[in-house]
Every structure is written in structure tokens, then in C-alpha cells.
Design an enzyme around this catalytic site. Sequence first.
Site, mmCIF file in Angstrom:
data_model
loop_
_atom_site.group_PDB
_atom_site.id
_atom_site.type_symbol
_atom_site.label_atom_id
_atom_site.label_comp_id
_atom_site.label_asym_id
_atom_site.label_seq_id
_atom_site.Cartn_x
_atom_site.Cartn_y
_atom_site.Cartn_z
ATOM 1 N N GLY A 127 6.224 4.284 4.629
ATOM 2 C CA GLY A 127 5.779 5.405 3.801
ATOM 3 C C GLY A 127 4.536 6.025 4.408
ATOM 4 C CB ILE A 187 -0.721 6.044 -0.392
ATOM 5 C CG1 ILE A 187 -1.039 6.450 -1.828
ATOM 6 C CG2 ILE A 187 -1.178 4.597 -0.141
ATOM 7 C CD1 ILE A 187 -0.207 5.722 -2.873
ATOM 8 C CG ASP A 242 7.449 8.582 5.479
ATOM 9 O OD1 ASP A 242 8.457 9.206 5.081
ATOM 10 O OD2 ASP A 242 6.470 8.343 4.756
ATOM 11 C CB THR A 253 6.349 1.749 -3.963
ATOM 12 O OG1 THR A 253 6.205 1.974 -2.562
ATOM 13 C CG2 THR A 253 7.211 2.836 -4.578
ATOM 14 C CG ASN A 254 2.508 2.717 -9.119
ATOM 15 O OD1 ASN A 254 2.278 1.568 -9.463
ATOM 16 N ND2 ASN A 254 1.548 3.561 -8.767
ATOM 17 C CG HIS A 281 -0.881 -1.391 -10.485
ATOM 18 N ND1 HIS A 281 -2.245 -1.204 -10.402
ATOM 19 C CD2 HIS A 281 -0.322 -0.411 -9.723
ATOM 20 C CE1 HIS A 281 -2.486 -0.152 -9.619
ATOM 21 N NE2 HIS A 281 -1.342 0.341 -9.199
#
Length: 311
Positions: free
Chosen positions: A7, A12, A34, A118-119, A177
Site C-alpha cells: 500500500g 500512509i 502497491d 488497514t482499518n 482500534h
Amino acid sequence: MKVAVLGAAGGIGQALALLLKNRLPAGSELSLYDIAPVTPGVAVDLSHIPTDVKVKGFCGEDPSPALVGADVVLISAGVARKPGMDRSDLFNINPGIVKNLVEKCAASCPKALIGIITNPVNTTVAIAAEVLKKAGVYDKRRLFGVTTLDVIRAETFVADAKGLNVDKVRVNVIGGHSGVTILPLLSQIEGASFSAEEVAAMTKRIQNAGTEVVEAKAGGGSATLSMGQAACRFGLSLIKGLQGEANVIECAYVEGDGKHATFFAQPILLGKNGVETVLDYGKLSAFEQEAMEGMLATLKADIQLGVEFVK
């Protein structure tokens, strides 16, 4: 040491890559991947910075060439939050991305320490664990949800509020988180005391700090620079542990003893195997105890979402 950032063309990822290029130990290799075709160019750009860290960039559908021989993998790939979204709204896109990337890690660098940025982290770490189990390479000591951003925010906000030297402020943040699962242990901070009102307000600010950034950027992104710094701090700590440095302690979202939930953020001692010891987070205040008990249903549901996603 070889560190891979997956990524690496995102907000980020680029911030993290810049920091790692400047701060990794001499002789390290930084591998950037990426899907975006700009990624090799990001590597060329960084390669002009005069540090003894070799940078290579990879793009396209397959991250495998970037992963071979990696000691540490930091995964920040995915879509970012926009105003009005919370981290759980990312569930429609990011879990599939994390699943695919971790499958490649399992094949190309099964012994690597993997940090998930990564969320929604509460869920994506559970997904990563299930993928690694299916591949027969899961080691709970080597998988981490990177919650360091909650820690650096807590340290910054407390130092600002109390007029302290931020370098001397240490705050453990436990739980998860997102939202109510983020629990800073303000009662344990040395040299600072808080009224009940201050504790409630400070806890809420730390929990909602990501939204503060999303709204301030007015649709232009989420917390990329501070997250890059947090991920760099955590990645460097992983490397210090691998190199045998003593007393390397960070908070992270890991599989511990399962007392509260399968995955739980708490202080860990890092070493040559990743997590050497999951540390006791100490005595909680009445406010913290109530908050911790109140978050567990949310946290467990987030984890279960991840388990079921891979089934």
C-alpha cells in the site's frame, strides 16, 4: 533487515516509506508495493535520499516479488475514511484487500512479522489470522494490529493538556482500534493527575481523534502523516526486537491469553520471535474498568466479523 510496505503509494504508505528510508538501520532493504503504477516511481524518488537503505518498488496485481525474504511486512493498503464514515464502514472493501495480501505473505514470507494498519483493524487482524491458519503458517507471536497511533495521540494530547515534556510521557492504550474499544489508561500516567471530567473528555478526544482529522481535511483524506509516524515507530520497534535489543515495549493488538477477547491491544515485549511476552497492563481505575467491560461486546463482534469473512 528487509521491510516491505504494502500500500506504499497511498497517503500512509508514502509517509511511512519516507520515514523508514531515513530511519531504518544502515544496510536495510525497503521494498514498496502497491497496485498503482506510480509505485516504482515512489521508490526512485526515495532512492535519491542519501541514506544506506536500498529501495525497490513493485506494482501490479501480484505483491510476491516485493515480499520474498521480508523480515517485516507493514500493510496499509485499502481505502481511507471520508467524512461521515467510521472505521467499520470500510468493511465492504478493505477486508478483501487484506485477505489477498496476507495470502501472498503466507506463500512468500511465512516467517515475517506482519503489522496490519488497514482499518477496521479490530476485524482485519482477525482476517489475517484466519488466512495464515488456513495456510498452516499462523504464529500468534508474528501478527500485530498497529494501534500505535492511539498511543502517540494519547501521549501528545496529555503532554499538551498538562504542560509536560512529550518525550517523557508514556501512555498505554488497551482494547482495540476504533471508537469505544480504544481505552487510554490515563490513571497510570506518571506525573499527571486528572479530574473525573478531564478523564472523560480526554478519553473521548483520543477515541475520536481520527474523526477530528477526517473532518478537518474536509473530504481530502484521513490521518496519513501521523499514522505514517506511528507505523514507523512500531516497525522500528519490531526490528529492534528482531535484532535482540532488550526492553522493547509497545502496545499492539495481538492474540494474547483470550481473557477479554481473542485479540486485545495491550503492552507487549518484542524480541526475536515477535511477541516475546504479553505484559500485564496493570490496575485499572473504576472508570477504566467500566469502559473496558463496556467495550468487549463491540470488540468481540468486530473479531467475529473477521473470522466469518474467511470461512
